[in-house]
Design a protein around this motif. Structure first.
Motif, mmCIF file in Angstrom:
data_model
loop_
_atom_site.group_PDB
_atom_site.id
_atom_site.type_symbol
_atom_site.label_atom_id
_atom_site.label_comp_id
_atom_site.label_asym_id
_atom_site.label_seq_id
_atom_site.Cartn_x
_atom_site.Cartn_y
_atom_site.Cartn_z
ATOM 1 N N LEU A 111 -3.364 0.795 -5.562
ATOM 2 C CA LEU A 111 -2.794 1.671 -6.595
ATOM 3 C C LEU A 111 -2.632 3.097 -6.100
ATOM 4 O O LEU A 111 -2.173 3.971 -6.841
ATOM 5 N N GLY A 112 -3.005 3.365 -4.842
ATOM 6 C CA GLY A 112 -2.898 4.721 -4.290
ATOM 7 C C GLY A 112 -1.462 5.214 -4.314
ATOM 8 O O GLY A 112 -0.543 4.445 -4.024
ATOM 9 N N ASN A 113 -1.269 6.492 -4.681
ATOM 10 C CA ASN A 113 0.062 7.121 -4.635
ATOM 11 C C ASN A 113 1.123 6.249 -5.329
ATOM 12 O O ASN A 113 2.229 6.079 -4.841
ATOM 13 N N ILE A 114 0.752 5.703 -6.486
ATOM 14 C CA ILE A 114 1.584 4.676 -7.136
ATOM 15 C C ILE A 114 2.975 5.206 -7.511
ATOM 16 O O ILE A 114 3.134 6.373 -7.859
ATOM 17 N N GLY A 135 -10.736 12.910 -8.544
ATOM 18 C CA GLY A 135 -9.496 12.493 -7.887
ATOM 19 C C GLY A 135 -9.651 11.082 -7.367
ATOM 20 O O GLY A 135 -10.174 10.208 -8.043
ATOM 21 N N ILE A 136 -9.203 10.868 -6.130
ATOM 22 C CA ILE A 136 -9.295 9.517 -5.556
ATOM 23 C C ILE A 136 -10.643 9.257 -4.906
ATOM 24 O O ILE A 136 -10.940 8.140 -4.501
ATOM 25 N N ASP A 137 -11.460 10.325 -4.758
ATOM 26 C CA ASP A 137 -12.751 10.160 -4.075
ATOM 27 C C ASP A 137 -13.848 9.784 -5.063
ATOM 28 O O ASP A 137 -13.757 10.079 -6.249
ATOM 29 N N LEU A 166 -8.511 -0.310 -6.433
ATOM 30 C CA LEU A 166 -8.345 0.475 -7.661
ATOM 31 C C LEU A 166 -8.209 1.975 -7.400
ATOM 32 O O LEU A 166 -8.665 2.793 -8.215
ATOM 33 N N VAL A 167 -7.578 2.365 -6.304
ATOM 34 C CA VAL A 167 -7.481 3.784 -5.927
ATOM 35 C C VAL A 167 -6.995 4.638 -7.104
ATOM 36 O O VAL A 167 -5.910 4.408 -7.643
ATOM 37 N N GLY A 168 -7.796 5.596 -7.497
ATOM 38 C CA GLY A 168 -7.359 6.614 -8.459
ATOM 39 C C GLY A 168 -7.483 6.237 -9.930
ATOM 40 O O GLY A 168 -7.126 7.049 -10.789
ATOM 41 N N ILE A 224 -11.848 10.692 6.994
ATOM 42 C CA ILE A 224 -10.502 10.260 7.402
ATOM 43 C C ILE A 224 -9.838 9.623 6.204
ATOM 44 O O ILE A 224 -10.402 8.717 5.585
ATOM 45 N N THR A 225 -8.634 10.088 5.871
ATOM 46 C CA THR A 225 -7.981 9.516 4.693
ATOM 47 C C THR A 225 -7.558 8.067 4.966
ATOM 48 O O THR A 225 -7.151 7.728 6.081
ATOM 49 N N GLY A 226 -7.746 7.239 3.972
ATOM 50 C CA GLY A 226 -7.238 5.871 4.076
ATOM 51 C C GLY A 226 -8.200 4.858 4.675
ATOM 52 O O GLY A 226 -7.815 3.697 4.845
ATOM 53 N N THR A 227 -9.452 5.230 4.954
ATOM 54 C CA THR A 227 -10.369 4.200 5.489
ATOM 55 C C THR A 227 -10.608 3.104 4.442
ATOM 56 O O THR A 227 -10.689 1.928 4.775
ATOM 57 N N GLY A 228 -10.693 3.524 3.182
ATOM 58 C CA GLY A 228 -10.877 2.537 2.112
ATOM 59 C C GLY A 228 -9.660 1.626 2.007
ATOM 60 O O GLY A 228 -9.786 0.428 1.739
ATOM 61 N N CYS A 229 -8.475 2.193 2.219
ATOM 62 C CA CYS A 229 -7.242 1.395 2.143
ATOM 63 C C CYS A 229 -7.172 0.430 3.326
ATOM 64 O O CYS A 229 -6.733 -0.713 3.189
ATOM 65 N N MET A 230 -7.624 0.895 4.501
ATOM 66 C CA MET A 230 -7.705 -0.010 5.653
ATOM 67 C C MET A 230 -8.661 -1.164 5.339
ATOM 68 O O MET A 230 -8.387 -2.323 5.648
ATOM 69 N N THR A 288 0.865 -1.186 0.000
ATOM 70 C CA THR A 288 0.000 0.000 0.000
ATOM 71 C C THR A 288 0.898 1.231 0.000
ATOM 72 O O THR A 288 2.097 1.130 -0.277
ATOM 73 N N HIS A 289 0.363 2.394 0.269
ATOM 74 C CA HIS A 289 1.105 3.645 0.066
ATOM 75 C C HIS A 289 1.332 4.371 1.394
ATOM 76 O O HIS A 289 0.669 4.069 2.393
ATOM 77 N N PRO A 290 2.276 5.318 1.399
ATOM 78 C CA PRO A 290 2.676 5.939 2.668
ATOM 79 C C PRO A 290 1.569 6.727 3.372
ATOM 80 O O PRO A 290 1.641 6.919 4.584
ATOM 81 N N ILE A 291 0.529 7.133 2.628
ATOM 82 C CA ILE A 291 -0.549 7.911 3.273
ATOM 83 C C ILE A 291 -1.289 7.036 4.282
ATOM 84 O O ILE A 291 -1.700 7.481 5.345
ATOM 85 N N ALA A 292 -1.433 5.768 3.968
ATOM 86 C CA ALA A 292 -2.272 4.890 4.798
ATOM 87 C C ALA A 292 -1.526 3.715 5.409
ATOM 88 O O ALA A 292 -2.123 2.928 6.146
HETATM 89 C C1 LIG Z 1 -4.830 11.168 -0.252
HETATM 90 C C2 LIG Z 1 -4.399 10.030 -1.117
HETATM 91 N N1 LIG Z 1 -3.724 10.254 -2.278
HETATM 92 C C3 LIG Z 1 -3.442 9.126 -2.919
HETATM 93 S S1 LIG Z 1 -3.978 7.722 -2.112
HETATM 94 C C4 LIG Z 1 -4.609 8.672 -0.844
HETATM 95 C C5 LIG Z 1 -5.247 8.092 0.357
HETATM 96 C C6 LIG Z 1 -6.616 7.557 0.143
HETATM 97 O O1 LIG Z 1 -6.679 6.492 -0.716
#
Ligand SMILES: Cc1ncsc1CCO
Ligand SMILES: Nc1ncnc2c1ncn2[C@@H]1O[C@H](COP(=O)(O)OP(=O)(O)OP(=O)(O)O)[C@@H](O)[C@H]1O
Length: 277
Positions: free
Chosen positions: A60-63, A128-130, A84-86, A193-199, A18-22
């Motif tokens: 795929l977030g912040n790929i 965007g990602i939302d 499939l983020v983004g 809250i950012t990243g709930t979907g990633c969680m 996953t990515h550093p945001i989450a």
């Molecule tokens: C803010 C953000 N940007 C890319 S991924 C992410 C976190 C939510 O998926």
């Protein structure tokens, strides 16, 4: 249902790319449920770690180039959950998602309603990602829920993957099945809250170590949604973020079963291409 106690008893290793945001929230969410996260993402080790783990999730977030490479390497080893983020706002991510689905045969394909519409190749709105409010499926809007579920059935049947759309109503469809599952757990603060979907992706991955992809997707969406409902949001979003993790770590199988707001619908696709429920 005893999925949480199964996780606590067997402590499966969950490989999450996953990515550093989450990433920290994802690791803690997996730990809160009794499983063991490993967030390895170097392309040179991704395949080996995926083989060692009991389950895989990729986002795929912040790929980055490195993560794109490791996602493919790990995915070839084990059918995981892809988030499939983004893809609704990036041709690069869309191409990568299609390649992953074709070459790695994921067990679960997950996104918000805009991302799911985008991967289905149907009209979508990018924000965007939302999720775009124009694609979002709300509680009580049965017609929109059904339309999305029918679209998802097409993706599921074509790819062989369970398809999960997260949001106010989580919609889940399995390949070769006529049943669509609708979960109404959760509160709007969760989207703040950012990243709930990633969680959620990593939680589904954790459950997948102890049950089928379909049950894992349902249990995962219910577990996070119920935790979001029971967590106190009165002190603001920063505290709510931590309370969400607290609630997840205290969730029992009994509460999961008792509070789960699940209903199903039978989907029918006729030979002339028309659909109904
Ligand atoms: C803010 C953000 N940007 C890319 S991924 C992410 C976190 C939510 O998926
Ligand atoms: N409006 C809402 N009402 C109720 N629950 C919600 C709402 N929005 C999100 N949720 C809950 O949050 C979970 C995560 O879904 P969401 O679609 O917001 O993730 P996401 O947009 O992919 O998040 P992120 O991109 O920040 O990781 C859902 O499964 C649901 O339980």
């Amino acid at each position: 249902m005893d999925l949480i106690s199964r996780l606590h008893t067997s402590s499966p290793l969950i490989h999450c790319i996953t990515h550093p945001i989450a990433i920290n929230d994802c690791a803690n969410a997996v730990l809160a449920l009794g499983a063991r996260p490993i967030m390895a993402e170097h392309p040179a080790e991704a395949a080996q770690i995926a083989a060692l783990a009991q389950s895989l999730t990729v986002s795929l977030g912040n790929i980055t180039d490195a993560r794109a490479e490791s996602i493919m390497a790990a995915g070839r080893i084990r059918p995981g959950v892809i988030d499939l983020v983004g893809i609704a706002c990036s041709d690069f991510r869309m191409k990568l998602a299609k390649r992953f689905i074709q070459e790695c045969h994921p067990a679960v394909i997950k996104g918000n309603a805009s991302e799911i519409r985008a991967i289905a190749g149907t009209g979508f709105h990018s924000q965007g990602i939302d999720v775009s409010p124009k694609d979002a499926v709300e509680k009580g809007d049965e017609s929109a829920q059904l339309k999305l579920a029918l679209l998802m059935k097409g993706i599921a049947d074509q790819t062989g993957a369970v398809v999960a759309a997260s949001g106010a109503v989580d919609v889940i469809v399995a390949p070769g099945e006529d049943t669509a599952y609708f979960l109404e757990n959760g509160v709007p603060s969760m989207a703040q809250i950012t990243g709930t979907g990633c969680m959620l992706t990593c939680i589904m991955g954790a459950f997948m170590a102890v049950t089928s992809p379909l049950n894992a997707a349902i249990a995962g969406a219910a577990a996070l949604g119920i935790s979001g409902e029971t967590a106190d949001c009165s002190l603001g979003l920063g505290t709510y973020h931590m309370k969400l993790l607290d609630a997840l770590s205290l969730l029992s199988d009994e509460t999961l079963e008792r509070r789960m707001k699940l209903h199903t619908k039978t989907l029918r696709v006729y030979t002339d291409g028309s659909t109904s429920a």
